[in-house]
Design a protein around this motif. Structure first.
Motif, PDB file in Angstrom:
ATOM      1  N   GLU A 173       0.569  -1.146  -0.268  1.00  0.00           N
ATOM      2  CA  GLU A 173      -0.453  -0.398   0.251  1.00  0.00           C
ATOM      3  C   GLU A 173       0.345   1.564  -0.086  1.00  0.00           C
ATOM      4  OE1 GLU A 173      -3.826   2.529  -0.106  1.00  0.00           O
ATOM      5  OE2 GLU A 173      -3.143   0.130  -0.209  1.00  0.00           O
ATOM      6  N   HIS A 174       2.184   1.410   0.803  1.00  0.00           N
ATOM      7  CA  HIS A 174       2.843   2.351   1.449  1.00  0.00           C
ATOM      8  C   HIS A 174       4.334   2.303   0.565  1.00  0.00           C
ATOM      9  CE1 HIS A 174      -0.614   3.979   3.655  1.00  0.00           C
ATOM     10  NE2 HIS A 174      -0.705   3.146   3.824  1.00  0.00           N
ATOM     11  N   ARG A 201      -3.713  -3.697  -5.352  1.00  0.00           N
ATOM     12  CA  ARG A 201      -4.214  -2.218  -5.030  1.00  0.00           C
ATOM     13  C   ARG A 201      -3.694  -1.995  -5.887  1.00  0.00           C
ATOM     14  NH1 ARG A 201      -3.225  -5.469  -0.468  1.00  0.00           N
ATOM     15  NH2 ARG A 201      -3.622  -4.732   1.524  1.00  0.00           N
TER      16      ARG A 201
END
Length: 269
Positions: A173-174, A201
């Protein structure tokens, strides 16, 4: 992942050493040509005398940022529990400006119980600390967008850990860099998990640099060389060498880095 350059980082643990020694070591490593210099985020030594000399991470990183010119730098890794996430975002942005855009924002959920107990933080559980990290990362990124001025440029986010249920989804995600101590036998499976999490994602795993510290405790040669090559073959491109202030009577053993730089250079020749 395979198209990325091979890079060498060095983690200078701020234990059993003076602050000037850490600054001198960071500057020397830059001169030697390392790609990144990392600290850590603890309040006490992890090896040797547990009450020996030790320094705090954010101030140390700011000192390195002010006294180096080219090398990337950052924590390996900030402990999410020790600072309000919006404050930590601001600290990182400020050090990024001191370094003129060379800061790597490394973060993890924390694990060293003595830090928590002596400084009055709630130790919680592995799961609760990971949940806290998951909640903090969006706040950190949102704060960077609000700060005036913002970070100098896109600040790479490095996330440390290997858990498949919580950590690797956070990486997908990051993170721009995933750091672990996973060995070459386990790494392909972890990368498969990370790849699936990225696909869920809408990300390409190739956007994430794979970083590892598992194989570089000694010098390059023998079994260590075999592990380096196996990790490299699996996609690892950032290899971090841990150095401690008590490596030698005079401090850090910087000579140990030379063989890794030669190995790196051989990968790009």
């Amino acid at each position: 992942m395979m198209d990325r350059p091979t890079r060498i980082g060095v983690q200078l643990s701020p234990q059993h050493v003076t602050m000037q020694q850490t600054i001198d070591a960071a500057r020397r490593l830059e001169e030697m040509g390392v790609d990144a210099v990392f600290g850590w985020d603890h309040f006490f030594p992890l090896t040797g005398d547990p009450d020996g000399p030790h320094f705090e991470a954010t101030a140390q990183l700011a000192a390195w940022a002010a006294t180096t010119e080219r090398v990337q730098l950052g924590p390996l890794v900030f402990c999410n529990s020790y600072r309000n996430p919006d404050l930590l975002a601001d600290v990182a942005r400020t050090i990024d400006h001191i370094s003129n855009g060379r800061f790597i924002f490394g973060i993890g959920s924390g694990w060293f119980e003595r830090d928590y107990l002596e400084y009055g933080y709630d130790f919680g559980t592995v799961g609760s600390r990971l949940n806290d990290l998951a909640a903090s990362l969006p706040r950190i990124r949102a704060r960077w967008e609000k700060l005036n001025p913002p970070p100098v440029g896109p600040m790479p986010i490095l996330i440390g850990g290997k858990g498949e249920q919580k950590t690797l989804p956070m990486v997908a995600e990051h993170a721009d860099i995933w750091h672990s101590f996973v060995g070459p036998d386990e790494l392909p499976h972890k990368l498969d998990v990370l790849r699936r999490a990225c696909e869920e994602r809408g990300r390409d795993i190739a956007e994430i640099e794979i970083s590892n510290g598992a194989s570089v405790r000694g010098g390059v040669g023998g079994v260590a060389l075999e592990r380096l090559e196996a990790l490299h073959g699996a996609g690892t491109r950032l290899f971090t060498i841990p150095l401690s202030g008590d490596d030698t009577p005079d401090g850090y053993d910087l000579d140990r880095v030379e063989s890794f730089l030669r190995w790196r250079d051989g990968k790009s020749s």
